[in-house]
Write an enzyme that holds these catalytic residues in place. Structure first.
Site, PDB file in Angstrom:
ATOM      1  N   TYR A 171       1.027  -1.211   0.053  1.00 10.18           N
ATOM      2  CA  TYR A 171      -0.021   0.128  -0.115  1.00 10.18           C
ATOM      3  C   TYR A 171       0.913   1.162   0.048  1.00 10.18           C
ATOM      4  CZ  TYR A 171       0.871   1.387   4.851  1.00 10.18           C
ATOM      5  OH  TYR A 171       1.404   1.373   6.071  1.00 10.18           O
ATOM      6  N   GLU A 190      11.907   2.701  14.697  1.00 10.08           N
ATOM      7  CA  GLU A 190      10.728   3.853  14.146  1.00 10.08           C
ATOM      8  C   GLU A 190       9.506   3.795  14.800  1.00 10.08           C
ATOM      9  OE1 GLU A 190       9.630   3.258  10.065  1.00 10.08           O
ATOM     10  OE2 GLU A 190       9.545   1.163  10.515  1.00 10.08           O
TER      11      GLU A 190
HETATM   12  N1  PLP Z   1       7.322   4.110   9.168  1.00 11.91           N
HETATM   13  C1  PLP Z   1       6.068   3.335   9.334  1.00 11.91           C
HETATM   14  C2  PLP Z   1       6.118   2.356   9.973  1.00 11.91           C
HETATM   15  C3  PLP Z   1       5.016   3.880   8.546  1.00 11.91           C
HETATM   16  O1  PLP Z   1       3.966   3.275   8.580  1.00 11.91           O
HETATM   17  C4  PLP Z   1       5.350   5.156   8.041  1.00 11.91           C
HETATM   18  C5  PLP Z   1       3.999   5.722   7.420  1.00 11.91           C
HETATM   19  O2  PLP Z   1       2.852   5.277   7.138  1.00 11.91           O
HETATM   20  C6  PLP Z   1       6.509   5.805   8.063  1.00 11.91           C
HETATM   21  C7  PLP Z   1       7.505   5.230   8.573  1.00 11.91           C
HETATM   22  C8  PLP Z   1       6.461   7.323   7.258  1.00 11.91           C
HETATM   23  O3  PLP Z   1       6.682   7.194   5.915  1.00 11.91           O
HETATM   24  P1  PLP Z   1       6.252   8.394   5.207  1.00 11.91           P
HETATM   25  O4  PLP Z   1       7.149   9.447   5.364  1.00 11.91           O
HETATM   26  O5  PLP Z   1       6.758   7.734   3.422  1.00 11.91           O
HETATM   27  O6  PLP Z   1       4.817   8.864   5.092  1.00 11.91           O
END
Ligand code: PLP
Length: 281
Positions: A33, A179
């Protein structure tokens, strides 16, 4: 009002029930997704999202139904049909529909779904106030670099955060910080940024990558390495990044107050730089 929905090559609305119960995305979490943001019907960092999706689909051997050009054209049409100016698009590509069996048939036709949604992006006050986070164990699978729809570990961690009166859960494993449950995590120490290196333990966040680029452009040092859990007790600033939250200050960790409950200076600077970049993207 129902939202515009793109489903397998045609446009409809989210009122229509489109998915079969034996879709592998539903039964096996066998899908990738993406979520991107749009402002004034203009998508932000669209090709960054396309490239990450393409990479993830390749990793799990699902055929990408789009090229960069057809993806861009389809998403633009989705936004033209959308009745509001700002929001997010959620999109998902599953391996397809087949009689339930762990072995998947070759040459399945992927199922493709994309819809636009209104979204309450953080306002100026929230961006200054920041969020509180908790830490918890990372129970996710070992390929977190692939943006698959297997989000149970993330959802359980998020619920734990909510029950503790916090907004986000920071995931820990083996004494290291990985994270957020739905965001990338950055620490600030002695004027440098520290964030987990890109490997199978974290998602390569689109905003993470852009913020690192902005920091380096502003001569701010960036250490891409796993932060030790103990280092969380000795931070100057912290923030998370994501498509929906942008650069969001962290002002409390596990009930401890950071920076007198205020957004840090470096965080504020990067937040401003990122917001400007997003508008131009
Ligand atoms: N890490 C995880 C587990 C996430 O689900 C998301 C975003 O949904 C992110 C990091 C941040 O990603 P992005 O900056 O591409 O939205």
């Amino acid at each position: 009002m129902s939202d515009v929905l793109y489903f397998n090559g045609r446009f409809t609305t989210t009122d229509e029930r489109v998915l079969g119960v034996e879709d592998r995305g539903f039964q096996f979490g066998d899908a990738i997704y993406e979520v991107f943001k749009f402002l004034g019907r203009r998508p932000a960092f669209l090709l960054d999202h396309y490239r990450r999706m393409n990479q993830g689909l390749g990793e799990i051997e699902i055929r990408n139904p789009w090229t960069e050009e057809t993806f861009t054209a389809t998403m633009r049409e989705l936004l033209e049909r959308t009745e509001f100016e700002d929001g997010i698009v959620y999109l998902q590509v599953t391996r397809g529909e087949a009689a339930r069996n762990h072995f998947w048939p070759e040459n399945l036709e992927p199922t493709v779904v994309a819809y636009s949604r209104r979204f309450a992006f953080p306002d100026v006050a929230k961006k200054e106030r920041g969020i509180r986070v908790i830490t918890t164990v990372d129970h996710r699978w070992n390929r977190c670099d692939v943006k698959s729809v297997n989000l149970l570990g993330n959802a359980i961690a998020k619920k734990e955060a909510q029950r503790a009166g916090a907004d986000e859960a920071i995931l820990l494993a083996g004494g290291f910080v990985r994270e957020g449950a739905s965001s990338s995590f950055f620490a600030v120490r002695n004027g440098s940024l520290i964030t987990h290196s890109l490997d199978e333990h974290i998602l390569p966040g689109v905003v993470r990558d852009r913020v690192i680029g902005l920091a380096l452009g502003a001569k701010i040092r960036v250490d891409e390495r796993p932060l030790r859990e103990a280092e969380l007790f000795d931070l100057d600033e912290a923030f998370i990044t994501s498509t929906t939250q942008g650069v969001m200050p962290v002002t409390g960790i596990d009930g401890r107050v950071l920076r007198n409950n205020r957004r840090g200076e470096l965080t504020g600077r990067l937040q401003q730089l990122f917001d400007q970049l997003e508008l131009r993207s």
